[in-house]
Design a protein around this motif. Structure first.
Motif, PDB file in Angstrom:
ATOM      1  N   VAL A   1      -6.370  -8.674 -10.458  1.00 40.95           N
ATOM      2  CA  VAL A   1      -6.141  -7.409  -9.777  1.00 40.95           C
ATOM      3  C   VAL A   1      -5.779  -7.798  -8.347  1.00 40.95           C
ATOM      4  CG1 VAL A   1      -7.586  -5.889 -11.176  1.00 40.95           C
ATOM      5  CG2 VAL A   1      -8.588  -7.077  -9.229  1.00 40.95           C
ATOM      6  N   TYR A   2      -5.077  -6.920  -7.690  1.00 38.51           N
ATOM      7  CA  TYR A   2      -4.579  -7.208  -6.344  1.00 38.51           C
ATOM      8  C   TYR A   2      -5.199  -6.236  -5.352  1.00 38.51           C
ATOM      9  CZ  TYR A   2      -1.414 -10.088  -8.946  1.00 38.51           C
ATOM     10  OH  TYR A   2      -0.918 -11.054  -9.787  1.00 38.51           O
ATOM     11  N   ILE A   3      -5.593  -6.774  -4.223  1.00 31.54           N
ATOM     12  CA  ILE A   3      -6.157  -5.968  -3.145  1.00 31.54           C
ATOM     13  C   ILE A   3      -5.159  -6.011  -1.996  1.00 31.54           C
ATOM     14  CG2 ILE A   3      -8.110  -5.634  -1.577  1.00 31.54           C
ATOM     15  CD1 ILE A   3      -8.919  -5.516  -4.588  1.00 31.54           C
ATOM     16  N   LEU A   4      -4.676  -4.845  -1.614  1.00 33.59           N
ATOM     17  CA  LEU A   4      -3.722  -4.726  -0.522  1.00 33.59           C
ATOM     18  C   LEU A   4      -4.449  -4.136   0.674  1.00 33.59           C
ATOM     19  CD1 LEU A   4      -0.698  -4.569   0.545  1.00 33.59           C
ATOM     20  CD2 LEU A   4      -0.732  -2.212  -0.283  1.00 33.59           C
ATOM     21  N   LEU A   5      -4.386  -4.819   1.797  1.00 33.13           N
ATOM     22  CA  LEU A   5      -4.931  -4.310   3.057  1.00 33.13           C
ATOM     23  C   LEU A   5      -3.748  -4.051   3.976  1.00 33.13           C
ATOM     24  CD1 LEU A   5      -7.858  -6.858   3.594  1.00 33.13           C
ATOM     25  CD2 LEU A   5      -7.900  -4.692   2.330  1.00 33.13           C
ATOM     26  N   THR A   6      -3.736  -2.893   4.620  1.00 34.73           N
ATOM     27  CA  THR A   6      -2.575  -2.542   5.434  1.00 34.73           C
ATOM     28  C   THR A   6      -2.957  -1.977   6.799  1.00 34.73           C
ATOM     29  OG1 THR A   6      -2.515  -0.344   4.408  1.00 34.73           O
ATOM     30  CG2 THR A   6      -1.055  -2.026   3.470  1.00 34.73           C
ATOM     31  N   ASP A   7      -1.959  -2.019   7.676  1.00 34.49           N
ATOM     32  CA  ASP A   7      -2.025  -1.354   8.980  1.00 34.49           C
ATOM     33  C   ASP A   7      -0.684  -0.660   9.171  1.00 34.49           C
ATOM     34  OD1 ASP A   7      -2.280  -0.483  11.578  1.00 34.49           O
ATOM     35  OD2 ASP A   7      -2.172  -2.479  12.470  1.00 34.49           O
ATOM     36  N   THR A   8      -0.696   0.665   9.085  1.00 38.51           N
ATOM     37  CA  THR A   8       0.546   1.435   9.232  1.00 38.51           C
ATOM     38  C   THR A   8       0.898   1.676  10.698  1.00 38.51           C
ATOM     39  OG1 THR A   8      -0.707   3.485   9.072  1.00 38.51           O
ATOM     40  CG2 THR A   8       0.309   2.653   7.032  1.00 38.51           C
ATOM     41  N   GLY A   9      -0.088   1.518  11.568  1.00 33.67           N
ATOM     42  CA  GLY A   9       0.160   1.782  12.981  1.00 33.67           C
ATOM     43  C   GLY A   9       0.024   3.240  13.349  1.00 33.67           C
ATOM     44  N   THR A  10      -0.534   4.062  12.454  1.00 37.11           N
ATOM     45  CA  THR A  10      -0.725   5.489  12.761  1.00 37.11           C
ATOM     46  C   THR A  10      -1.824   5.648  13.815  1.00 37.11           C
ATOM     47  OG1 THR A  10      -2.398   5.792  11.054  1.00 37.11           O
ATOM     48  CG2 THR A  10      -0.090   6.179  10.410  1.00 37.11           C
ATOM     49  N   LEU A  11      -1.915   6.831  14.361  1.00 36.46           N
ATOM     50  CA  LEU A  11      -2.955   7.130  15.347  1.00 36.46           C
ATOM     51  C   LEU A  11      -4.350   6.899  14.752  1.00 36.46           C
ATOM     52  CD1 LEU A  11      -3.563   8.153  18.187  1.00 36.46           C
ATOM     53  CD2 LEU A  11      -3.501  10.472  17.291  1.00 36.46           C
ATOM     54  N   PHE A  12      -4.536   7.316  13.492  1.00 39.02           N
ATOM     55  CA  PHE A  12      -5.829   7.136  12.820  1.00 39.02           C
ATOM     56  C   PHE A  12      -6.170   5.648  12.696  1.00 39.02           C
ATOM     57  CE2 PHE A  12      -8.431   7.070   8.805  1.00 39.02           C
ATOM     58  CZ  PHE A  12      -9.551   7.670   9.344  1.00 39.02           C
ATOM     59  N   THR A  13      -5.220   4.839  12.236  1.00 40.54           N
ATOM     60  CA  THR A  13      -5.525   3.409  12.079  1.00 40.54           C
ATOM     61  C   THR A  13      -5.687   2.723  13.434  1.00 40.54           C
ATOM     62  OG1 THR A  13      -3.201   2.774  11.818  1.00 40.54           O
ATOM     63  CG2 THR A  13      -4.435   3.198   9.806  1.00 40.54           C
ATOM     64  N   LYS A  14      -4.941   3.174  14.429  1.00 40.79           N
ATOM     65  CA  LYS A  14      -5.115   2.597  15.776  1.00 40.79           C
ATOM     66  C   LYS A  14      -6.513   2.901  16.304  1.00 40.79           C
ATOM     67  CE  LYS A  14      -0.323   2.555  17.286  1.00 40.79           C
ATOM     68  NZ  LYS A  14       0.723   3.239  18.016  1.00 40.79           N
ATOM     69  N   SER A  15      -7.006   4.110  16.029  1.00 43.34           N
ATOM     70  CA  SER A  15      -8.354   4.486  16.467  1.00 43.34           C
ATOM     71  C   SER A  15      -9.405   3.626  15.782  1.00 43.34           C
ATOM     72  CB  SER A  15      -8.634   5.957  16.153  1.00 43.34           C
ATOM     73  OG  SER A  15      -7.691   6.774  16.783  1.00 43.34           O
ATOM     74  N   ILE A  16      -9.259   3.455  14.480  1.00 43.59           N
ATOM     75  CA  ILE A  16     -10.209   2.630  13.731  1.00 43.59           C
ATOM     76  C   ILE A  16     -10.139   1.184  14.215  1.00 43.59           C
ATOM     77  CG2 ILE A  16     -10.748   1.686  11.445  1.00 43.59           C
ATOM     78  CD1 ILE A  16      -9.830   4.343  10.247  1.00 43.59           C
TER      79      ILE A  16
ATOM     80  N   THR B   1       7.896   6.107  -1.921  1.00 45.90           N
ATOM     81  CA  THR B   1       7.987   7.551  -1.683  1.00 45.90           C
ATOM     82  C   THR B   1       6.741   8.104  -1.000  1.00 45.90           C
ATOM     83  OG1 THR B   1       7.073   8.090  -3.853  1.00 45.90           O
ATOM     84  CG2 THR B   1       9.475   7.904  -3.697  1.00 45.90           C
ATOM     85  N   GLY B   2       5.687   7.309  -0.952  1.00 44.95           N
ATOM     86  CA  GLY B   2       4.427   7.766  -0.375  1.00 44.95           C
ATOM     87  C   GLY B   2       4.353   7.509   1.118  1.00 44.95           C
ATOM     88  N   THR B   3       3.142   7.423   1.608  1.00 42.21           N
ATOM     89  CA  THR B   3       2.886   7.253   3.039  1.00 42.21           C
ATOM     90  C   THR B   3       3.585   6.023   3.618  1.00 42.21           C
ATOM     91  OG1 THR B   3       0.784   8.405   2.835  1.00 42.21           O
ATOM     92  CG2 THR B   3       1.058   7.009   4.773  1.00 42.21           C
ATOM     93  N   TYR B   4       3.586   4.924   2.882  1.00 49.15           N
ATOM     94  CA  TYR B   4       4.212   3.702   3.411  1.00 49.15           C
ATOM     95  C   TYR B   4       5.697   3.893   3.707  1.00 49.15           C
ATOM     96  CZ  TYR B   4      -0.103   1.410   2.030  1.00 49.15           C
ATOM     97  OH  TYR B   4      -1.415   1.065   1.903  1.00 49.15           O
TER      98      TYR B   4
ATOM     99  N   TYR C   1       6.319   4.623   7.187  1.00 46.70           N
ATOM    100  CA  TYR C   1       5.942   3.593   8.160  1.00 46.70           C
ATOM    101  C   TYR C   1       6.513   2.242   7.737  1.00 46.70           C
ATOM    102  CZ  TYR C   1       2.882   7.359   9.491  1.00 46.70           C
ATOM    103  OH  TYR C   1       2.411   8.593   9.871  1.00 46.70           O
ATOM    104  N   PRO C   2       7.828   2.044   7.939  1.00 52.32           N
ATOM    105  CA  PRO C   2       8.485   0.815   7.477  1.00 52.32           C
ATOM    106  C   PRO C   2       8.004  -0.457   8.184  1.00 52.32           C
ATOM    107  CG  PRO C   2      10.003   2.175   8.757  1.00 52.32           C
ATOM    108  CD  PRO C   2       8.755   2.981   8.561  1.00 52.32           C
ATOM    109  N   GLU C   3       7.323  -0.316   9.302  1.00 54.28           N
ATOM    110  CA  GLU C   3       6.818  -1.489  10.021  1.00 54.28           C
ATOM    111  C   GLU C   3       5.389  -1.862   9.607  1.00 54.28           C
ATOM    112  OE1 GLU C   3       8.783  -3.369  12.185  1.00 54.28           O
ATOM    113  OE2 GLU C   3      10.275  -2.062  11.257  1.00 54.28           O
ATOM    114  N   THR C   4       4.887  -1.260   8.552  1.00 53.48           N
ATOM    115  CA  THR C   4       3.527  -1.531   8.065  1.00 53.48           C
ATOM    116  C   THR C   4       3.330  -3.023   7.847  1.00 53.48           C
ATOM    117  OG1 THR C   4       3.327   0.620   6.992  1.00 53.48           O
ATOM    118  CG2 THR C   4       1.934  -1.144   6.125  1.00 53.48           C
ATOM    119  N   THR C   5       2.221  -3.535   8.377  1.00 53.34           N
ATOM    120  CA  THR C   5       1.862  -4.932   8.118  1.00 53.34           C
ATOM    121  C   THR C   5       0.765  -4.944   7.050  1.00 53.34           C
ATOM    122  OG1 THR C   5       0.281  -4.913   9.947  1.00 53.34           O
ATOM    123  CG2 THR C   5       2.490  -5.766  10.418  1.00 53.34           C
ATOM    124  N   CYS C   6       0.692  -6.069   6.335  1.00 57.17           N
ATOM    125  CA  CYS C   6      -0.264  -6.117   5.232  1.00 57.17           C
ATOM    126  C   CYS C   6      -0.708  -7.540   4.931  1.00 57.17           C
ATOM    127  CB  CYS C   6       0.352  -5.517   3.968  1.00 57.17           C
ATOM    128  SG  CYS C   6       1.578  -6.579   3.187  1.00 57.17           S
TER     129      CYS C   6
END
Length: 185
Positions: A7-22, A67-70, A73-78
């Motif tokens: 199974v694969y675990i994906l961890l991401t940072d989209t750079g949204t305000l919410f993720t920046k706060s966290i 088609t989803g949230t990602y 946010y094309p600059e999402t790092t993971c």
């Protein structure tokens, strides 16, 4: 029939305000966790935005990179990890996952649980999860116990630092070769 699978675990940072706060608080590079049942990340699930344009409405989601949230946010790092499991483990995980799929409208995003993690106090409500709690719960209910703590205290960084997870890729999400091969730009 104890064939090894992953199974694969994906961890991401989209750079949204919410993720920046966290991120300000956690100082961790990635603040969202998802579980996928294939290396192309086509069958991937988490707790997050139900609608890419609405950060408030969260809950159980089958994530779609294109088609989803990602997609917003094309600059999402993971970082992507794989966890070696048996076919039997996958059957158990999918059985647990089916409960979420069949009842997806009943599930809410556990925002208070995110605060609980920061205080090292598990905050659990029935039918309410945050992303890493959900991934840990799928594993835990399937008999895969990676930590000696409740899923409600598991953070994305706990996955990043676990010795049983093997690094597959780190970088921009849309540069991951399995995505690029499937959907050339």
């Amino acid at each position: 029939m104890n064939q090894k699978s992953y199974v694969y675990i994906l961890l991401t940072d989209t750079g949204t305000l919410f993720t920046k706060s966290i991120k300000k608080y956690t100082r961790a590079p990635y603040n969202h966790a998802s579980i996928a049942f294939d290396e192309k990340l086509n069958e991937m699930y988490s707790f997050g935005r139900k609608n890419p344009n609405n950060p408030i409405n969260g809950g159980f989601v089958k994530e779609d990179i294109h088609t989803g949230t990602y997609s917003k946010y094309p600059e999402t790092t993971c970082v992507i990890y794989k966890l070696k499991v048996t076919e039997r483990d996958i059957i158990k995980m999918k059985r647990v996952l089916n409960v979420f799929i069949k009842n997806q409208k009943k599930f809410l995003y556990n925002l208070i649980g995110v605060i609980g993690v920061s205080l090292n106090e598990p905050v659990e409500f029935s039918n309410s999860y945050f992303c890493s709690q959900f991934v840990a719960e799928i594993l835990y209910r399937s008999g895969i116990k990676l930590w000696d703590k409740l899923p409600a205290l598991v953070t994305p960084d706990d996955f990043r630092n676990h010795i049983n997870l093997e690094l597959v890729y780190e970088g921009k999400l849309f540069d991951y070769k399995m995505i690029k091969e499937n959907f050339p730009q």
